[in-house]
Design a protein around this motif. Structure first.
Motif, PDB file in Angstrom:
ATOM      1  N   VAL A   1      -0.667  14.963  -5.082  1.00  0.00           N
ATOM      2  CA  VAL A   1      -0.887  16.211  -5.815  1.00  0.00           C
ATOM      3  C   VAL A   1      -2.264  16.776  -5.478  1.00  0.00           C
ATOM      4  O   VAL A   1      -2.416  17.981  -5.276  1.00  0.00           O
ATOM      5  CB  VAL A   1      -0.713  16.006  -7.336  1.00  0.00           C
ATOM      6  CG1 VAL A   1      -1.145  17.245  -8.113  1.00  0.00           C
ATOM      7  CG2 VAL A   1       0.745  15.653  -7.662  1.00  0.00           C
ATOM      8  N   ASP A   2      -3.271  15.902  -5.378  1.00  0.00           N
ATOM      9  CA  ASP A   2      -4.614  16.346  -5.015  1.00  0.00           C
ATOM     10  C   ASP A   2      -4.630  16.975  -3.625  1.00  0.00           C
ATOM     11  O   ASP A   2      -5.244  18.032  -3.420  1.00  0.00           O
ATOM     12  CB  ASP A   2      -5.598  15.173  -5.081  1.00  0.00           C
ATOM     13  CG  ASP A   2      -6.999  15.588  -4.681  1.00  0.00           C
ATOM     14  OD1 ASP A   2      -7.610  16.401  -5.406  1.00  0.00           O
ATOM     15  OD2 ASP A   2      -7.475  15.107  -3.630  1.00  0.00           O
ATOM     16  N   VAL A   3      -3.957  16.351  -2.662  1.00  0.00           N
ATOM     17  CA  VAL A   3      -3.882  16.908  -1.307  1.00  0.00           C
ATOM     18  C   VAL A   3      -3.185  18.270  -1.348  1.00  0.00           C
ATOM     19  O   VAL A   3      -3.636  19.225  -0.717  1.00  0.00           O
ATOM     20  CB  VAL A   3      -3.159  15.937  -0.339  1.00  0.00           C
ATOM     21  CG1 VAL A   3      -2.842  16.610   0.985  1.00  0.00           C
ATOM     22  CG2 VAL A   3      -4.009  14.694  -0.115  1.00  0.00           C
ATOM     23  N   ALA A   4      -2.099  18.377  -2.114  1.00  0.00           N
ATOM     24  CA  ALA A   4      -1.390  19.659  -2.246  1.00  0.00           C
ATOM     25  C   ALA A   4      -2.307  20.729  -2.831  1.00  0.00           C
ATOM     26  O   ALA A   4      -2.319  21.872  -2.365  1.00  0.00           O
ATOM     27  CB  ALA A   4      -0.144  19.480  -3.109  1.00  0.00           C
TER      28      ALA A   4
ATOM     29  N   GLU B   1       0.833  -1.192   0.000  1.00  0.00           N
ATOM     30  CA  GLU B   1       0.000   0.000   0.000  1.00  0.00           C
ATOM     31  C   GLU B   1       0.873   1.250   0.000  1.00  0.00           C
ATOM     32  O   GLU B   1       1.960   1.250   0.569  1.00  0.00           O
ATOM     33  CB  GLU B   1      -0.889   0.023   1.245  1.00  0.00           C
ATOM     34  CG  GLU B   1      -1.845  -1.134   1.340  1.00  0.00           C
ATOM     35  CD  GLU B   1      -2.622  -1.117   2.630  1.00  0.00           C
ATOM     36  OE1 GLU B   1      -2.053  -0.735   3.680  1.00  0.00           O
ATOM     37  OE2 GLU B   1      -3.806  -1.488   2.589  1.00  0.00           O
ATOM     38  N   TRP B   2       0.359   2.302  -0.616  1.00  0.00           N
ATOM     39  CA  TRP B   2       1.047   3.590  -0.632  1.00  0.00           C
ATOM     40  C   TRP B   2       0.262   4.575   0.218  1.00  0.00           C
ATOM     41  O   TRP B   2      -0.946   4.724   0.054  1.00  0.00           O
ATOM     42  CB  TRP B   2       1.203   4.085  -2.063  1.00  0.00           C
ATOM     43  CG  TRP B   2       2.262   3.305  -2.763  1.00  0.00           C
ATOM     44  CD1 TRP B   2       2.118   2.112  -3.413  1.00  0.00           C
ATOM     45  CD2 TRP B   2       3.639   3.631  -2.823  1.00  0.00           C
ATOM     46  NE1 TRP B   2       3.329   1.695  -3.882  1.00  0.00           N
ATOM     47  CE2 TRP B   2       4.285   2.600  -3.537  1.00  0.00           C
ATOM     48  CE3 TRP B   2       4.400   4.693  -2.344  1.00  0.00           C
ATOM     49  CZ2 TRP B   2       5.643   2.612  -3.785  1.00  0.00           C
ATOM     50  CZ3 TRP B   2       5.751   4.713  -2.589  1.00  0.00           C
ATOM     51  CH2 TRP B   2       6.368   3.676  -3.305  1.00  0.00           C
ATOM     52  N   HIS B   3       0.950   5.219   1.131  1.00  0.00           N
ATOM     53  CA  HIS B   3       0.328   6.134   2.077  1.00  0.00           C
ATOM     54  C   HIS B   3       0.672   7.578   1.706  1.00  0.00           C
ATOM     55  O   HIS B   3       1.821   7.880   1.390  1.00  0.00           O
ATOM     56  CB  HIS B   3       0.810   5.842   3.494  1.00  0.00           C
ATOM     57  CG  HIS B   3       0.630   4.409   3.866  1.00  0.00           C
ATOM     58  ND1 HIS B   3      -0.586   3.874   4.203  1.00  0.00           N
ATOM     59  CD2 HIS B   3       1.523   3.387   3.922  1.00  0.00           C
ATOM     60  CE1 HIS B   3      -0.440   2.595   4.461  1.00  0.00           C
ATOM     61  NE2 HIS B   3       0.828   2.272   4.295  1.00  0.00           N
ATOM     62  N   VAL B   4      -0.337   8.427   1.757  1.00  0.00           N
ATOM     63  CA  VAL B   4      -0.181   9.858   1.538  1.00  0.00           C
ATOM     64  C   VAL B   4      -0.585  10.530   2.848  1.00  0.00           C
ATOM     65  O   VAL B   4      -1.719  10.386   3.296  1.00  0.00           O
ATOM     66  CB  VAL B   4      -1.079  10.355   0.386  1.00  0.00           C
ATOM     67  CG1 VAL B   4      -0.989  11.868   0.245  1.00  0.00           C
ATOM     68  CG2 VAL B   4      -0.707   9.656  -0.909  1.00  0.00           C
ATOM     69  N   VAL B   5       0.362  11.238   3.459  1.00  0.00           N
ATOM     70  CA  VAL B   5       0.097  11.874   4.746  1.00  0.00           C
ATOM     71  C   VAL B   5       0.545  13.329   4.676  1.00  0.00           C
ATOM     72  O   VAL B   5       1.684  13.607   4.308  1.00  0.00           O
ATOM     73  CB  VAL B   5       0.829  11.155   5.899  1.00  0.00           C
ATOM     74  CG1 VAL B   5       0.480  11.809   7.233  1.00  0.00           C
ATOM     75  CG2 VAL B   5       0.476   9.670   5.922  1.00  0.00           C
TER      76      VAL B   5
ATOM     77  N   ARG C   1       1.725   3.130  -6.427  1.00  0.00           N
ATOM     78  CA  ARG C   1       2.536   4.347  -6.312  1.00  0.00           C
ATOM     79  C   ARG C   1       1.931   5.457  -7.162  1.00  0.00           C
ATOM     80  O   ARG C   1       1.865   6.609  -6.754  1.00  0.00           O
ATOM     81  CB  ARG C   1       3.973   4.039  -6.743  1.00  0.00           C
ATOM     82  CG  ARG C   1       5.022   5.004  -6.206  1.00  0.00           C
ATOM     83  CD  ARG C   1       5.196   6.187  -7.061  1.00  0.00           C
ATOM     84  NE  ARG C   1       6.281   7.037  -6.539  1.00  0.00           N
ATOM     85  CZ  ARG C   1       6.489   8.233  -6.994  1.00  0.00           C
ATOM     86  NH1 ARG C   1       5.730   8.736  -7.934  1.00  0.00           N
ATOM     87  NH2 ARG C   1       7.460   8.960  -6.515  1.00  0.00           N
ATOM     88  N   GLU C   2       1.480   5.099  -8.361  1.00  0.00           N
ATOM     89  CA  GLU C   2       0.895   6.101  -9.256  1.00  0.00           C
ATOM     90  C   GLU C   2      -0.354   6.732  -8.643  1.00  0.00           C
ATOM     91  O   GLU C   2      -0.518   7.958  -8.660  1.00  0.00           O
ATOM     92  CB  GLU C   2       0.543   5.459 -10.595  1.00  0.00           C
ATOM     93  CG  GLU C   2      -0.043   6.429 -11.596  1.00  0.00           C
ATOM     94  CD  GLU C   2      -0.333   5.782 -12.935  1.00  0.00           C
ATOM     95  OE1 GLU C   2      -1.419   6.071 -13.484  1.00  0.00           O
ATOM     96  OE2 GLU C   2       0.501   5.006 -13.435  1.00  0.00           O
ATOM     97  N   ALA C   3      -1.232   5.907  -8.067  1.00  0.00           N
ATOM     98  CA  ALA C   3      -2.443   6.438  -7.418  1.00  0.00           C
ATOM     99  C   ALA C   3      -2.056   7.296  -6.208  1.00  0.00           C
ATOM    100  O   ALA C   3      -2.666   8.334  -5.962  1.00  0.00           O
ATOM    101  CB  ALA C   3      -3.368   5.298  -6.997  1.00  0.00           C
ATOM    102  N   GLY C   4      -1.033   6.870  -5.479  1.00  0.00           N
ATOM    103  CA  GLY C   4      -0.566   7.650  -4.337  1.00  0.00           C
ATOM    104  C   GLY C   4       0.002   8.989  -4.759  1.00  0.00           C
ATOM    105  O   GLY C   4      -0.242  10.018  -4.112  1.00  0.00           O
TER     106      GLY C   4
END
Length: 127
Positions: free
Chosen positions: A92-95, A63-67, A84-87
Motif C-alpha cells: 500500500v505504501d509503494v502504491a 519472507e514476503w516480497h513487494v515488487v 504478510r501483514e508487513a508486506g
C-alpha cells in the motif's frame, strides 16, 4: 481485506487465499489504445522465492516480497518483509508513493520510453 487503503487508481487484481496479491494501477488507461498493456504498473506481494527464473517463485519462503513492475522485466521497487501483514502494508505504501509521483520510474529503464513517461507524468503526482 488488507488493501482497503489503496490510493485512487490502484485496484486489487487478484488476492489468493495463500496471501499472495497483485495490485494494478489504472487498468482503464493501460488498455492498448492509450498506453501499451504490458506497461501496466503492477505490484506483486508474494512469499515465493526470488531466485532466478523459471519456476522458483512456486516455492514459498518465510519472507514476503513487494515488487513494483513497470513491465514484466522492469522493476522499480523491490522490498522484502518478515510477514504478510508487513508486506501488505508496504505494498500500500509503494502504491501511495507511486500515485503521488514519488517513485522515479525513469531510473528503472535502460532504454527510455519517452512517450510512456510523458503519459505516466500525466497520471501520477497530480500531474
Amino acid at each position: 481485506m488488507s488493501f482497503e487503503a489503496l490510493p485512487d487508481g490502484w485496484r486489487v487484481w487478484n488476492e489468493e487465499p495463500s496471501g499472495r496479491a497483485i495490485l494494478v494501477y489504472r487498468p482503464d488507461v493501460f488498455d492498448g489504445e492509450d498506453v501499451p498493456p504490458e506497461c501496466l504498473p503492477t505490484i506483486y506481494l508474494t512469499n515465493g522465492a526470488r531466485n532466478a527464473r523459471p519456476g522458483s517463485g512456486q516455492y514459498a519462503t518465510d519472507e514476503w516480497h513487494v515488487v513494483l513492475f513497470l513491465e514484466p522485466e522492469i522493476e522499480a521497487v523491490a522490498e522484502t518483509h518478515g510477514s504478510r501483514e508487513a508486506g501488505a502494508d508496504a505494498a500500500v505504501d509503494v502504491a501511495e508513493r507511486f500515485a503521488a509521483g514519488e517513485i522515479d520510474y525513469r531510473a528503472a529503464y535502460q532504454v527510455p520510453r519517452e512517450a510512456y513517461f510523458e503519459r505516466l507524468d500525466e497520471l501520477v503526482g497530480g500531474g
